[in-house]
Scaffold this motif. Structure first.
Motif, PDB file in Angstrom:
ATOM      1  N   LYS A 129       0.845  -1.206   0.000  1.00  0.00           N
ATOM      2  CA  LYS A 129       0.000   0.000   0.000  1.00  0.00           C
ATOM      3  C   LYS A 129       0.878   1.253   0.000  1.00  0.00           C
ATOM      4  CE  LYS A 129      -4.003   1.763   2.616  1.00  0.00           C
ATOM      5  NZ  LYS A 129      -3.468   2.923   3.356  1.00  0.00           N
ATOM      6  N   ASP A 130       1.929   1.240   0.846  1.00  0.00           N
ATOM      7  CA  ASP A 130       2.850   2.383   0.926  1.00  0.00           C
ATOM      8  C   ASP A 130       3.608   2.583  -0.380  1.00  0.00           C
ATOM      9  OD1 ASP A 130       2.066   2.707   3.520  1.00  0.00           O
ATOM     10  OD2 ASP A 130       3.934   1.979   4.434  1.00  0.00           O
ATOM     11  N   MET A 131       4.013   1.488  -1.004  1.00  0.00           N
ATOM     12  CA  MET A 131       4.787   1.574  -2.239  1.00  0.00           C
ATOM     13  C   MET A 131       3.956   2.214  -3.352  1.00  0.00           C
ATOM     14  SD  MET A 131       7.661   1.023  -3.775  1.00  0.00           S
ATOM     15  CE  MET A 131       8.737  -0.296  -3.197  1.00  0.00           C
ATOM     16  N   VAL A 132       2.691   1.829  -3.455  1.00  0.00           N
ATOM     17  CA  VAL A 132       1.818   2.415  -4.478  1.00  0.00           C
ATOM     18  C   VAL A 132       1.671   3.913  -4.216  1.00  0.00           C
ATOM     19  CG1 VAL A 132      -0.549   2.466  -5.370  1.00  0.00           C
ATOM     20  CG2 VAL A 132       0.575   0.275  -4.954  1.00  0.00           C
ATOM     21  N   GLU A 133       1.462   4.264  -2.959  1.00  0.00           N
ATOM     22  CA  GLU A 133       1.321   5.680  -2.583  1.00  0.00           C
ATOM     23  C   GLU A 133       2.602   6.445  -2.935  1.00  0.00           C
ATOM     24  OE1 GLU A 133      -0.985   8.364  -2.050  1.00  0.00           O
ATOM     25  OE2 GLU A 133      -1.921   6.516  -1.353  1.00  0.00           O
ATOM     26  N   ALA A 134       3.761   5.842  -2.611  1.00  0.00           N
ATOM     27  CA  ALA A 134       5.056   6.494  -2.861  1.00  0.00           C
ATOM     28  C   ALA A 134       5.325   6.642  -4.360  1.00  0.00           C
ATOM     29  CB  ALA A 134       6.180   5.701  -2.198  1.00  0.00           C
ATOM     30  N   MET A 188      12.449  13.471 -14.550  1.00  0.00           N
ATOM     31  CA  MET A 188      12.677  12.197 -13.864  1.00  0.00           C
ATOM     32  C   MET A 188      12.371  11.046 -14.827  1.00  0.00           C
ATOM     33  SD  MET A 188      11.160  10.797 -10.222  1.00  0.00           S
ATOM     34  CE  MET A 188       9.422  10.649 -10.671  1.00  0.00           C
ATOM     35  N   THR A 189      13.283  10.100 -14.889  1.00  0.00           N
ATOM     36  CA  THR A 189      13.081   8.931 -15.745  1.00  0.00           C
ATOM     37  C   THR A 189      12.627   7.742 -14.894  1.00  0.00           C
ATOM     38  OG1 THR A 189      15.332   8.201 -15.412  1.00  0.00           O
ATOM     39  CG2 THR A 189      14.941   9.672 -17.288  1.00  0.00           C
ATOM     40  N   LYS A 190      12.321   6.639 -15.579  1.00  0.00           N
ATOM     41  CA  LYS A 190      11.871   5.448 -14.848  1.00  0.00           C
ATOM     42  C   LYS A 190      12.962   4.970 -13.887  1.00  0.00           C
ATOM     43  CE  LYS A 190       9.927   2.121 -17.343  1.00  0.00           C
ATOM     44  NZ  LYS A 190       9.774   0.816 -18.023  1.00  0.00           N
ATOM     45  N   SER A 191      14.227   4.985 -14.342  1.00  0.00           N
ATOM     46  CA  SER A 191      15.293   4.493 -13.446  1.00  0.00           C
ATOM     47  C   SER A 191      15.515   5.435 -12.265  1.00  0.00           C
ATOM     48  CB  SER A 191      16.584   4.244 -14.217  1.00  0.00           C
ATOM     49  OG  SER A 191      16.878   5.319 -15.055  1.00  0.00           O
ATOM     50  N   GLU A 192      15.297   6.726 -12.466  1.00  0.00           N
ATOM     51  CA  GLU A 192      15.396   7.666 -11.332  1.00  0.00           C
ATOM     52  C   GLU A 192      14.256   7.451 -10.337  1.00  0.00           C
ATOM     53  OE1 GLU A 192      17.747  11.198 -13.773  1.00  0.00           O
ATOM     54  OE2 GLU A 192      15.566  11.294 -13.579  1.00  0.00           O
ATOM     55  N   LEU A 193      13.082   7.147 -10.874  1.00  0.00           N
ATOM     56  CA  LEU A 193      11.932   6.852 -10.002  1.00  0.00           C
ATOM     57  C   LEU A 193      12.218   5.601  -9.175  1.00  0.00           C
ATOM     58  CD1 LEU A 193       8.960   7.135  -9.061  1.00  0.00           C
ATOM     59  CD2 LEU A 193       8.261   6.009 -11.180  1.00  0.00           C
ATOM     60  N   ALA A 208       8.555  -3.481  -8.529  1.00  0.00           N
ATOM     61  CA  ALA A 208       7.320  -2.790  -8.154  1.00  0.00           C
ATOM     62  C   ALA A 208       6.920  -1.786  -9.232  1.00  0.00           C
ATOM     63  CB  ALA A 208       7.500  -2.090  -6.803  1.00  0.00           C
ATOM     64  N   VAL A 209       7.890  -1.007  -9.710  1.00  0.00           N
ATOM     65  CA  VAL A 209       7.590   0.000 -10.741  1.00  0.00           C
ATOM     66  C   VAL A 209       7.125  -0.689 -12.026  1.00  0.00           C
ATOM     67  CG1 VAL A 209       8.651   1.719 -12.282  1.00  0.00           C
ATOM     68  CG2 VAL A 209       9.063   1.826  -9.810  1.00  0.00           C
ATOM     69  N   LYS A 210       7.811  -1.756 -12.383  1.00  0.00           N
ATOM     70  CA  LYS A 210       7.454  -2.490 -13.592  1.00  0.00           C
ATOM     71  C   LYS A 210       6.040  -3.078 -13.454  1.00  0.00           C
ATOM     72  CE  LYS A 210       9.389  -5.937 -16.753  1.00  0.00           C
ATOM     73  NZ  LYS A 210       8.148  -6.693 -16.912  1.00  0.00           N
ATOM     74  N   LEU A 216       3.376  -0.217 -13.696  1.00  0.00           N
ATOM     75  CA  LEU A 216       3.209   0.306 -15.059  1.00  0.00           C
ATOM     76  C   LEU A 216       2.590  -0.730 -15.994  1.00  0.00           C
ATOM     77  CD1 LEU A 216       6.480   2.396 -15.467  1.00  0.00           C
ATOM     78  CD2 LEU A 216       4.157   3.246 -15.110  1.00  0.00           C
ATOM     79  N   ASP A 217       2.998  -2.000 -15.845  1.00  0.00           N
ATOM     80  CA  ASP A 217       2.416  -3.067 -16.670  1.00  0.00           C
ATOM     81  C   ASP A 217       0.921  -3.194 -16.400  1.00  0.00           C
ATOM     82  OD1 ASP A 217       4.798  -3.648 -17.838  1.00  0.00           O
ATOM     83  OD2 ASP A 217       5.131  -5.563 -16.810  1.00  0.00           O
ATOM     84  N   ALA A 218       0.550  -3.136 -15.120  1.00  0.00           N
ATOM     85  CA  ALA A 218      -0.861  -3.282 -14.759  1.00  0.00           C
ATOM     86  C   ALA A 218      -1.679  -2.122 -15.323  1.00  0.00           C
ATOM     87  CB  ALA A 218      -1.017  -3.343 -13.237  1.00  0.00           C
TER      88      ALA A 218
END
Lengths: 112, 94
Positions: free
Chosen positions: A31-36, B1-6, B25-27, B30-32
């Motif tokens: 939940k925190d990660m999505v928010e962040a 800011m790029t994806k790798s910076e995020l 997590a980022v991948k 974004l995929d979802a």
């Protein structure tokens, strides 16, 4: 919603569930990660820095000058102040994915 | 800011996680989101904004090189509308 195969909407809760399933974060961390994730994008944009997420799209900033406006109820003229707004430009990849979906939808319609 | 910076910023926020988790997590997010739009499903992120599909009717376009007419079929394109908090925060410095 103008179009869709389902009336459901993807929300932060859905994204947190996916982080729990796929990344193995616990519910709280997910939940925190999505928010962040969204907060970091907001921070960057609030700082005037565009956000480029390759394969998804770019969030850019546009400075709009003041323009004349009107109160729709009273008809009174009120200037709309100069402002900075966020625009999103989908990547070619995302545009392509959406078009493929549309083509499939057309195919299903003609099959019926 | 790029994806790798995020990814780097998120990894900094969560030192207890492995850097690879921030990347995954980022991948995953974004995929979802892309998959959701590709299925015609809208996205609504409170405080950030919403993503929808906008209809573009068929039109006759022109090949900019040859000038010849081309039929451009109808299609849907992704559209983002910033939410209240994002709108207000980007406008604060103006």
């Amino acid at each position: 919603m103008q179009y869709g195969t389902t009336t459901m909407t993807l929300t932060k809760a859905d994204l947190a569930d996916m982080l729990f399933d796929k990344v193995g974060l616990n519910k709280r961390e997910a939940k925190d990660m999505v928010e962040a994730f969204f907060e970091e994008i907001r921070l960057s944009l609030a700082d005037g820095d565009v956000v480029k997420l390759s394969g998804f799209g770019n969030f850019q900033l546009r400075d709009k000058p003041q323009r004349p406006g009107r109160n729709p109820k009273t008809g009174e003229e009120i200037p709309i102040s100069a402002r900075r707004v966020v625009t999103f430009h989908a990547s070619q990849k995302l545009k392509g994915l959406v078009e493929i979906h549309y083509a499939k939808h057309q195919q299903r319609r003609s099959d019926q | 800011m790029t994806k790798s910076e995020l990814i780097a910023k998120l990894a900094e926020r969560y030192p207890q996680l492995v850097a690879k988790d921030a990347e995954l997590a980022v991948k995953t997010i974004l995929d979802a989101m892309a998959k959701s739009l590709a299925q015609g499903q809208r996205i609504e992120i409170r405080g950030f904004g919403s993503f929808d599909l906008n209809y573009r009717p068929p039109r006759v376009g022109r090949n900019p090189k040859s000038g010849s007419k081309v039929e451009v079929p109808e299609k849907f394109v992704p559209h983002f509308k910033a939410g209240k908090e994002l709108r207000e925060r980007v406008d604060e410095l103006m």
